[in-house]
Write a protein that holds these residues in place. Structure first.
Motif, mmCIF file in Angstrom:
data_model
loop_
_atom_site.group_PDB
_atom_site.id
_atom_site.type_symbol
_atom_site.label_atom_id
_atom_site.label_comp_id
_atom_site.label_asym_id
_atom_site.label_seq_id
_atom_site.Cartn_x
_atom_site.Cartn_y
_atom_site.Cartn_z
ATOM 1 N N ASP A 111 70.794 34.917 -34.420
ATOM 2 C CA ASP A 111 71.021 34.838 -35.863
ATOM 3 C C ASP A 111 69.882 34.082 -36.545
ATOM 4 O O ASP A 111 69.438 33.033 -36.071
ATOM 5 C CB ASP A 111 72.344 34.122 -36.157
ATOM 6 N N TYR B 95 71.011 37.316 -40.561
ATOM 7 C CA TYR B 95 72.369 36.875 -40.876
ATOM 8 C C TYR B 95 72.624 36.857 -42.384
ATOM 9 O O TYR B 95 73.673 37.332 -42.843
ATOM 10 C CB TYR B 95 72.622 35.480 -40.294
ATOM 11 N N ASP B 96 71.708 36.310 -43.157
ATOM 12 C CA ASP B 96 71.964 36.149 -44.589
ATOM 13 C C ASP B 96 72.149 37.495 -45.282
ATOM 14 O O ASP B 96 73.072 37.669 -46.090
ATOM 15 C CB ASP B 96 70.816 35.376 -45.247
ATOM 16 N N ASN C 142 73.019 40.388 -43.884
ATOM 17 C CA ASN C 142 74.221 41.049 -43.388
ATOM 18 C C ASN C 142 75.495 40.387 -43.909
ATOM 19 O O ASN C 142 76.455 41.071 -44.259
ATOM 20 C CB ASN C 142 74.204 41.048 -41.855
ATOM 21 N N ALA C 143 75.491 39.065 -43.961
ATOM 22 C CA ALA C 143 76.662 38.357 -44.491
ATOM 23 C C ALA C 143 76.864 38.675 -45.961
ATOM 24 O O ALA C 143 77.992 38.912 -46.413
ATOM 25 C CB ALA C 143 76.500 36.858 -44.286
ATOM 26 N N LEU D 179 80.167 40.288 -47.603
ATOM 27 C CA LEU D 179 80.907 39.548 -48.626
ATOM 28 C C LEU D 179 81.031 40.353 -49.921
ATOM 29 O O LEU D 179 82.077 40.323 -50.586
ATOM 30 C CB LEU D 179 80.227 38.209 -48.896
ATOM 31 N N PHE E 293 77.696 30.513 -48.040
ATOM 32 C CA PHE E 293 76.608 30.018 -47.202
ATOM 33 C C PHE E 293 76.627 28.494 -47.087
ATOM 34 O O PHE E 293 76.380 27.936 -46.014
ATOM 35 C CB PHE E 293 75.262 30.484 -47.747
ATOM 36 N N ASN F 199 79.724 27.640 -44.875
ATOM 37 C CA ASN F 199 79.519 28.152 -43.528
ATOM 38 C C ASN F 199 78.489 27.319 -42.763
ATOM 39 O O ASN F 199 78.688 26.990 -41.582
ATOM 40 C CB ASN F 199 79.060 29.606 -43.595
ATOM 41 N N ASP G 1 89.332 36.033 -43.447
ATOM 42 C CA ASP G 1 88.308 35.609 -42.493
ATOM 43 C C ASP G 1 88.236 36.569 -41.312
ATOM 44 O O ASP G 1 87.142 36.876 -40.823
ATOM 45 C CB ASP G 1 88.569 34.185 -41.996
ATOM 46 N N TYR H 51 86.287 39.473 -42.446
ATOM 47 C CA TYR H 51 84.864 39.146 -42.525
ATOM 48 C C TYR H 51 84.231 39.159 -41.131
ATOM 49 O O TYR H 51 83.154 39.730 -40.931
ATOM 50 C CB TYR H 51 84.651 37.776 -43.177
ATOM 51 N N CYS I 257 81.181 41.798 -40.782
ATOM 52 C CA CYS I 257 79.800 41.314 -40.823
ATOM 53 C C CYS I 257 78.979 41.723 -39.597
ATOM 54 O O CYS I 257 77.835 42.178 -39.743
ATOM 55 C CB CYS I 257 79.791 39.795 -40.997
ATOM 56 N N LYS J 75 76.982 42.566 -32.940
ATOM 57 C CA LYS J 75 75.757 42.442 -33.748
ATOM 58 C C LYS J 75 74.587 43.144 -33.077
ATOM 59 O O LYS J 75 73.844 43.903 -33.713
ATOM 60 C CB LYS J 75 75.406 40.964 -33.946
#
Length: 231
Positions: free
Chosen positions: A12, A18-19, A21-22, A26, A51, A54, A95, A98, A102, A139
């Motif tokens: 990640d 990650y950013d 994809n998250a 979201l 973010f 998390n 959650d 998510y 994600c 992932k």
């Protein structure tokens, strides 16, 4: 440069974006639950708070102060509290949804596949991640990263977490690698770089944001394509 044989990557924020994809996940959840009609915050504010919360929770996890379940229990409840939103509007399975959504996103950092193609012909490639087995597997498959790596060491299957030495020790053992023939590549100064440094492993700091460090890493790059010049 040493004659490296084994390269250990973080996943990640180093290969898997990650950013991006998250944020995508979201946004989809925000639209799915029509939060714009039942809350006062917009998508960008929702993502921004995600973010922040998390990162705080994962920092506590990496320091062994909370467990996996507590990340998932606290994450969205804390976000909605900070946004002054009523907690009873949080979908019960938010959650879980998510966490399921994600990892299916496939964004990677620019040049990831090209440089892995290049490195795979020359080195044995492995992963050391503080993530969990089920999530990291999805992932890597979603982003078509799984076929590059021989050994995948997670905080779950090693019962340890970066920056602690045992996770690096287990990675070397499973890969059949020697310390002086190995190098770690990661973005996180504390878990990846300081962890490798304390363990005595050479390291490459992936630093696309051009942050500053209190200590010099073995090597530093801003783009993954720069690995071609180093390795």
């Amino acid at each position: 440069m040493k004659n490296y044989q084994h390269i250990f990557f973080d996943l990640d924020h180093t290969l898997w974006d990650y950013d991006t994809n998250a944020m995508t996940a979201l946004h989809e959840l925000y639209d799915h639950y029509r939060f714009e009609h039942i809350t006062h915050f917009d998508k960008d504010t929702f993502v921004q708070h995600f973010f922040q919360v998390n990162n705080e929770l994962w920092s506590l996890f990496n320091k062994h102060q909370i467990q996996r379940e507590q990340i998932r229990e606290r994450r969205f409840a804390t976000i909605f509290e900070r946004l002054n939103a009523k907690l009873d509007i949080i979908p019960q399975q938010l959650d879980c949804e998510y966490v399921e959504l994600c990892p299916t996103k496939e964004a990677v950092f620019e040049g990831a596949h090209d440089v892995l193609d290049y490195l795979k012909e020359r080195y044995q490639l492995h992963i050391i991640t503080n993530g969990f087995d089920d999530v990291q597997t999805i992932k890597m498959k979603s982003a078509k990263l799984d076929h590059y790596f021989d050994v995948i060491v997670t905080s779950e299957n090693s019962n340890s977490r970066k920056p602690s030495a045992p996770i690096f020790e287990q990675a070397l053992q499973r890969a059949g690698a020697k310390l002086n023939e190995s190098i770690m590549i990661g973005d996180n100064l504390e878990s990846d770089i300081q962890g490798a440094r304390n363990f005595g492993m050479d390291h490459i700091w992936f630093n696309p944001s051009k942050l500053t460090s209190d200590f010099p890493p073995t090597y530093e790059i801003q783009m993954l394509s720069q690995l071609r010049n180093l390795l």
